[in-house]
Motif scaffolding. Sequence first.
Motif, PDB file in Angstrom:
ATOM      1  N   ALA A 202       0.870  -1.171   0.000  1.00 20.50           N
ATOM      2  CA  ALA A 202       0.000   0.000   0.000  1.00 20.50           C
ATOM      3  C   ALA A 202       0.914   1.230   0.000  1.00 20.50           C
ATOM      4  CB  ALA A 202      -0.937  -0.022   1.204  1.00 20.50           C
ATOM      5  N   GLY A 203       0.359   2.388   0.380  1.00 19.75           N
ATOM      6  CA  GLY A 203       1.169   3.595   0.456  1.00 19.75           C
ATOM      7  C   GLY A 203       0.991   4.495  -0.738  1.00 19.75           C
ATOM      8  N   ILE A 204       2.056   5.226  -1.066  1.00 19.43           N
ATOM      9  CA  ILE A 204       2.028   6.221  -2.141  1.00 19.43           C
ATOM     10  C   ILE A 204       2.967   5.766  -3.248  1.00 19.43           C
ATOM     11  CG2 ILE A 204       2.253   8.659  -2.711  1.00 19.43           C
ATOM     12  CD1 ILE A 204       2.216   9.236   0.309  1.00 19.43           C
ATOM     13  N   PRO A 205       2.447   5.420  -4.430  1.00 17.83           N
ATOM     14  CA  PRO A 205       3.317   4.953  -5.509  1.00 17.83           C
ATOM     15  C   PRO A 205       4.450   5.929  -5.805  1.00 17.83           C
ATOM     16  CG  PRO A 205       1.015   4.597  -6.088  1.00 17.83           C
ATOM     17  CD  PRO A 205       1.027   5.409  -4.814  1.00 17.83           C
ATOM     18  N   SER A 206       5.647   5.378  -5.957  1.00 24.03           N
ATOM     19  CA  SER A 206       6.888   6.080  -6.319  1.00 24.03           C
ATOM     20  C   SER A 206       7.384   7.036  -5.237  1.00 24.03           C
ATOM     21  CB  SER A 206       6.754   6.830  -7.657  1.00 24.03           C
ATOM     22  OG  SER A 206       6.106   8.070  -7.502  1.00 24.03           O
ATOM     23  N   ILE A 207       6.709   7.097  -4.083  1.00 17.94           N
ATOM     24  CA  ILE A 207       7.151   7.980  -3.004  1.00 17.94           C
ATOM     25  C   ILE A 207       7.379   7.216  -1.708  1.00 17.94           C
ATOM     26  CG2 ILE A 207       6.537   9.943  -1.524  1.00 17.94           C
ATOM     27  CD1 ILE A 207       5.098  11.168  -3.874  1.00 17.94           C
ATOM     28  N   LEU A 208       6.328   6.569  -1.206  1.00 18.43           N
ATOM     29  CA  LEU A 208       6.437   5.882   0.090  1.00 18.43           C
ATOM     30  C   LEU A 208       5.635   4.589   0.037  1.00 18.43           C
ATOM     31  CD1 LEU A 208       7.448   6.036   3.062  1.00 18.43           C
ATOM     32  CD2 LEU A 208       5.234   7.051   3.618  1.00 18.43           C
ATOM     33  N   GLY A 209       6.339   3.462  -0.013  1.00 15.58           N
ATOM     34  CA  GLY A 209       5.664   2.173  -0.021  1.00 15.58           C
ATOM     35  C   GLY A 209       5.446   1.657   1.392  1.00 15.58           C
ATOM     36  N   MET A 210       4.308   1.003   1.610  1.00 14.33           N
ATOM     37  CA  MET A 210       4.035   0.370   2.895  1.00 14.33           C
ATOM     38  C   MET A 210       3.889  -1.124   2.670  1.00 14.33           C
ATOM     39  SD  MET A 210       1.293   3.030   4.625  1.00 14.33           S
ATOM     40  CE  MET A 210       1.111   1.963   6.058  1.00 14.33           C
ATOM     41  N   LYS A 211       4.738  -1.899   3.307  1.00 14.63           N
ATOM     42  CA  LYS A 211       4.684  -3.354   3.239  1.00 14.63           C
ATOM     43  C   LYS A 211       4.033  -3.863   4.528  1.00 14.63           C
ATOM     44  CE  LYS A 211       6.874  -3.402  -0.685  1.00 14.63           C
ATOM     45  NZ  LYS A 211       6.183  -3.752  -1.931  1.00 14.63           N
ATOM     46  N   ILE A 212       2.810  -4.348   4.408  1.00 14.90           N
ATOM     47  CA  ILE A 212       2.016  -4.767   5.561  1.00 14.90           C
ATOM     48  C   ILE A 212       2.034  -6.279   5.640  1.00 14.90           C
ATOM     49  CG2 ILE A 212      -0.261  -4.656   6.630  1.00 14.90           C
ATOM     50  CD1 ILE A 212      -0.749  -2.070   5.037  1.00 14.90           C
ATOM     51  N   CYS A 213       2.657  -6.798   6.693  1.00 17.40           N
ATOM     52  CA  CYS A 213       2.913  -8.242   6.787  1.00 17.40           C
ATOM     53  C   CYS A 213       2.240  -8.844   8.027  1.00 17.40           C
ATOM     54  CB  CYS A 213       4.421  -8.517   6.859  1.00 17.40           C
ATOM     55  SG  CYS A 213       5.366  -7.763   5.511  1.00 17.40           S
ATOM     56  N   GLU A 214       1.866 -10.121   7.907  1.00 18.13           N
ATOM     57  CA  GLU A 214       1.371 -10.852   9.055  1.00 18.13           C
ATOM     58  C   GLU A 214       2.539 -11.203   9.984  1.00 18.13           C
ATOM     59  OE1 GLU A 214      -0.837 -14.290   8.068  1.00 18.13           O
ATOM     60  OE2 GLU A 214      -2.306 -13.233   6.824  1.00 18.13           O
TER      61      GLU A 214
END
Length: 217
Positions: A202-214
Motif C-alpha cells: 500500500a502507500g504512495i506509488p513512487s514515493i512511500l511504499g508500505m509493506k504490511i505483513c502478518e
Amino acid sequence: MQILTVTFILVVGKSRAGFLGKCSDKKRFDTNLRVFIMCREAAVLVLLGIFWTQTLALDTFVLQEPDNGYVTGTMTIDNGNRIADVHVRSGLYSSDTIFDYSSGYIATRLFSRNACFIMKINKEDIPELEEIGRQAFERQAMKKVYSPNNVWVEFQPGNSMFGRARDWLVYGRPIEQLCAGLPLYQLESTRPQANVNGCASAGIPSILGMKICERVN
C-alpha cells in the motif's frame, strides 16, 4: 541564465553554489554537453521546489508504481487540514490510505482483506506532509517513476477490533470515514521480510511504499 543562477544560490544556499556556478560558465556549455544537461536538470528541480510552495490548499497528483504501468495512484493533499488521501487501484490489491498529520495516525484499507490497518506517524520513517507534496509535484512534473522508500510494518492475525466512538476521537474523522464498520488492526514497525508471501503493498506509488505483513509467531 545569469538571472537563474542568482536565484539558485538564494534558494539552495552556499553548499551548492560551487556546482551551480558552473552553470553560468558559457565555455562549459559549449564544450561539455553532459554538464549542460546536469545544469538544466538542476534548474528544473530548484524551480519545482519554488513553484510547490505556491500551490493551493488542495493539490491532486497522479502517480505510477515503478515497473508496473497498470498500478496508478491518485493522491489529494489537503494542506489546510494536513491530510494526504491516497487511492491505489490494482484490482483485488487496491488500497486507500489516509495520512492524517493532525491526529498523528495513518490508516490503510486493504481491499484484499476488507479491513483497516492503523499506525502512528513515526517521523523517522514517514516524511512530513510538505515533503510528500514536494516529491509528488516533482515526479508528476518531471514525468519520471521512482522506486519508493519502503516502510515495513506487521500486524497480529486474529487480533482485530471494531472502532468505537472513543477510538474515532483519537484517530480523527477522516480515518473514521475510511474504516468505520471494518475490522481494525494495529500496525507496528518491523524489519524487511525475506518472505513477502504474507505481505500486502500500500502507500504512495513512487514515493512511500508500505509493506504490511502478518506477524509470524
